[in-house]
Scaffold this motif. Structure first.
Motif, PDB file in Angstrom:
ATOM      1  N   SER A  39     -34.553  19.867 -11.281  1.00 17.28           N
ATOM      2  CA  SER A  39     -34.587  21.333 -11.361  1.00 17.28           C
ATOM      3  C   SER A  39     -35.838  21.888 -10.690  1.00 17.28           C
ATOM      4  O   SER A  39     -35.784  22.938 -10.045  1.00 17.28           O
ATOM      5  CB  SER A  39     -34.537  21.795 -12.812  1.00 17.28           C
ATOM      6  OG  SER A  39     -33.294  21.449 -13.378  1.00 17.28           O
TER       7      SER A  39
ATOM      8  N   ASP B 211     -27.292  23.747 -10.099  1.00 19.11           N
ATOM      9  CA  ASP B 211     -28.038  22.944 -11.066  1.00 19.11           C
ATOM     10  C   ASP B 211     -27.161  22.626 -12.278  1.00 19.11           C
ATOM     11  O   ASP B 211     -27.089  23.402 -13.216  1.00 19.11           O
ATOM     12  CB  ASP B 211     -29.322  23.657 -11.492  1.00 19.11           C
ATOM     13  CG  ASP B 211     -30.323  22.688 -12.122  1.00 19.11           C
ATOM     14  OD1 ASP B 211     -29.916  21.540 -12.415  1.00 19.11           O
ATOM     15  OD2 ASP B 211     -31.487  23.071 -12.307  1.00 19.11           O
ATOM     16  N   GLU B 212     -26.509  21.480 -12.230  1.00 17.74           N
ATOM     17  CA  GLU B 212     -25.595  21.034 -13.295  1.00 17.74           C
ATOM     18  C   GLU B 212     -24.613  22.140 -13.666  1.00 17.74           C
ATOM     19  O   GLU B 212     -24.401  22.421 -14.853  1.00 17.74           O
ATOM     20  CB  GLU B 212     -26.410  20.595 -14.518  1.00 17.74           C
ATOM     21  CG  GLU B 212     -27.480  19.575 -14.145  1.00 17.74           C
ATOM     22  CD  GLU B 212     -27.862  18.656 -15.300  1.00 17.74           C
ATOM     23  OE1 GLU B 212     -27.030  18.480 -16.209  1.00 17.74           O
ATOM     24  OE2 GLU B 212     -28.961  18.118 -15.280  1.00 17.74           O
TER      25      GLU B 212
HETATM   26 MG   LIG Z   1     -32.821  20.071 -14.850  1.00 18.54          MG
END
Ligand SMILES: [Mg+2]
Ligand SMILES: Nc1ncnc2c1ncn2[C@@H]1O[C@H](COP(=O)(O)OP(=O)(O)O)[C@@H](O)[C@H]1O
Length: 337
Positions: free
Chosen positions: A48, A252-253
Motif C-alpha cells: 500500500s 489496492d485489494e
Molecule cells: Mg495494504
C-alpha cells in the motif's frame, strides 16, 4: 512510463529511533505503458505504501517518482489525480452513497480539471458516453443511472468505482499525437512514423466500413448507426494505443471485501477494462492465484523490498507453491539475518 527510483519511506510514530519502521527500503521499479502488474506480499510488506507514493498520498523520504520522465515526487496528490484512477478495498470509499450513479460518474469525469470551476450539470454527449461505457460492463448499470449508489451491492459499487477510475475527458487525435511524439520515450521520428502509420491504417478500416454501409441497401438510420460505430471504434483504437494521458490504475485489494463469486466477477471486469483500454495497472492482491492468473508481470514485496519480479513466460510457469516457498525463504532469511 512510471518509475520509482531508489524510494525509501520510513514511519516513525513516537519519534524514538527504535520505533522507526522502514516501509520501503531503496525500492526501484519501472513500469511500461500498458503493463498490467500484480503485486503480492505479506501484511506490512510495503504494497500500500508503494501505491500511496505513486498517487502522492505519501511523499518518499528519499528517492524519486517519475511519470513519463517528469519528476512528480513533490507534486501534490490532488494535482496528480488526473493521472491515476484508484480503487480501494472498501466499496464505500470510492463512491458517494447519497448520489446517483450518474452524479458519481459526473464527479469522476470532472476530476483533475483543477483550472476550471466545478460544473454541475453536463452535456448530453457525456451521458451518452457513460451509457456506452456502462453497457460494456454487462451489469445493467446503464438502466440505473438515477439510482442512489447507497442501495447498491458491494460488487456493483466496486464496478462503478472501477469505471469512475477510468473515465475521463479524452484527448483529441491532435493532442494525442503531439504528446506521443514528445513523451512516449521513443525517438521522435520513430514515434511520429508509428503514430501516422497506425492512424492511416485505422482510418482505412473506418472508411471501408462506412463505404460498405453506404453502398448497401440499409436504411438511413441503420447507416447512421454504423457510421457512428466506425468512428467510435477508430477513436478507441487510437486511444488504446497512443493515449499517454490515460489514467494509471491503482488497485489496492479491491476485491478483498467481496464474496468469492462477486470478487471473481469484479476481477474479470477489471481485466476486461485494463485490456480493452491497454491501461497501465498496479493491482495489489493477497490472493496468489489471482496474482498469477491476471497481469503480465508479478512483483512480490517482503519487508519493504522487492524480492521477486517476473513477467511473460517466466510468470506463466509459476505456481502458487513456488510463491509460498519464496515467501518462506525470505522470511527465514530475515529471521536468521
Ligand atoms: Mg495494504
Ligand atoms: N501511516 C502509517 N503510519 C505508520 N506506519 C505505517 C503507515 N503506513 C504504513 N505503515 C507501516 O509501513 C509498513 C508497510 O505498510 P503497508 O505498505 O501498508 O503494507 P501492506 O503491504 O500490508 O500494504 C508496515 O510496517 C506499516 O505498519
Amino acid at each position: 512510463m512510471l518509475e520509482l527510483r531508489n524510494v525509501t519511506k520510513r514511519f516513525n510514530l513516537t519519534g524514538s529511533v527504535e520505533d522507526e519502521r522502514i516501509a520501503l527500503d531503496n525500492v526501484s521499479l519501472a513500469i511500461k505503458p500498458g503493463e498490467f502488474v500484480t503485486i503480492i506480499g505479506g501484511n506490512g510488506s510495503g504494497k500500500s505504501t508503494t501505491l500511496n507514493i505513486v498517487s502522492g498520498v505519501l511523499t518518499p523520504d528519499e528517492g524519486k517518482v517519475l511519470l513519463n520522465e517528469y519528476d512528480i515526487t513533490k507534486l501534490q496528490e490532488y494535482r496528480r489525480a488526473a493521472y491515476f484512477g484508484r480503487v480501494f478495498q472498501d466499496p464505500m470509499v470510492g463512491t458517494a452513497s447519497d448520489m446517483s450513479v450518474l452524479e458519481n460518474l459526473e464527479i469522476a469525469y470532472q476530476r483533475g480539471r483543477i483550472h476550471s470551476p466545478f460544473v454541475w450539470g453536463f452535456k448530453k454527449a457525456d451521458k451518452e458516453y457513460f451509457i456506452e461505457e456502462l453497457k460494456r460492463f454487462d451489469l445493467g448499470l446503464e438502466n440505473r443511472l438515477g439510482q442512489k449508489v447507497g442501495v447498491m451491492s458491494g460488487g456493483q459499487r466496486q464496478a462503478l468505482t472501477l469505471l469512475m477510475a477510468t473515465i475521463r475527458r479524452r484527448p483529441t487525435i491532435r493532442m494525442m499525437r503531439r504528446d506521443y511524439i514528445k513523451f512516449a520515450g521513443l525517438d521522435s521520428l520513430v514515434a511520429r512514423k508509428e503514430f501516422d502509420e497506425e492512424f492511416t491504417r485505422c482510418q482505412i478500416i473506418k472508411d471501408e466500413k462506412i463505404a460498405k454501409a453506404k453502398t448497401s441497401n440499409l436504411s438511413k438510420k441503420e447507416i447512421k448507426i454504423i457510421v457512428k460505430e466506425a468512428k467510435f471504434e477508430f477513436e478507441q483504437a487510437m486511444l488504446a494505443k497512443f493515449d499517454l494521458t490515460k489514467q494509471i490504475l491503482l488497485l489496492d485489494e479491491h476485491t478483498a471485501a467481496l464474496d468469492p463469486k462477486t470478487a471473481k466477477k469484479v476481477l474479470e471486469l477489471t481485466n476486461k477494462i485494463v485490456r480493452e483500454n491497454n491501461m497501465t495497472t498496479l493491482m495489489v492482491t493477497h490472493n496468489m492465484k489471482d496474482a498469477l492468473t491476471y497481469g503480465d508481470r508479478l512483483i512480490m514485496f517482503h519487508s519493504g523490498h522487492i524480492i521477486l519480479d517476473v513477467s511473460g513466460k517466466e510468470k506463466a510457469k509459476l505456481k502458487v507453491d513456488d510463491l509460498l516457498k519464496m515467501f518462506e525463504e525470505a522470511d527465514e532469511k530475515l529471521i536468521n539475518g
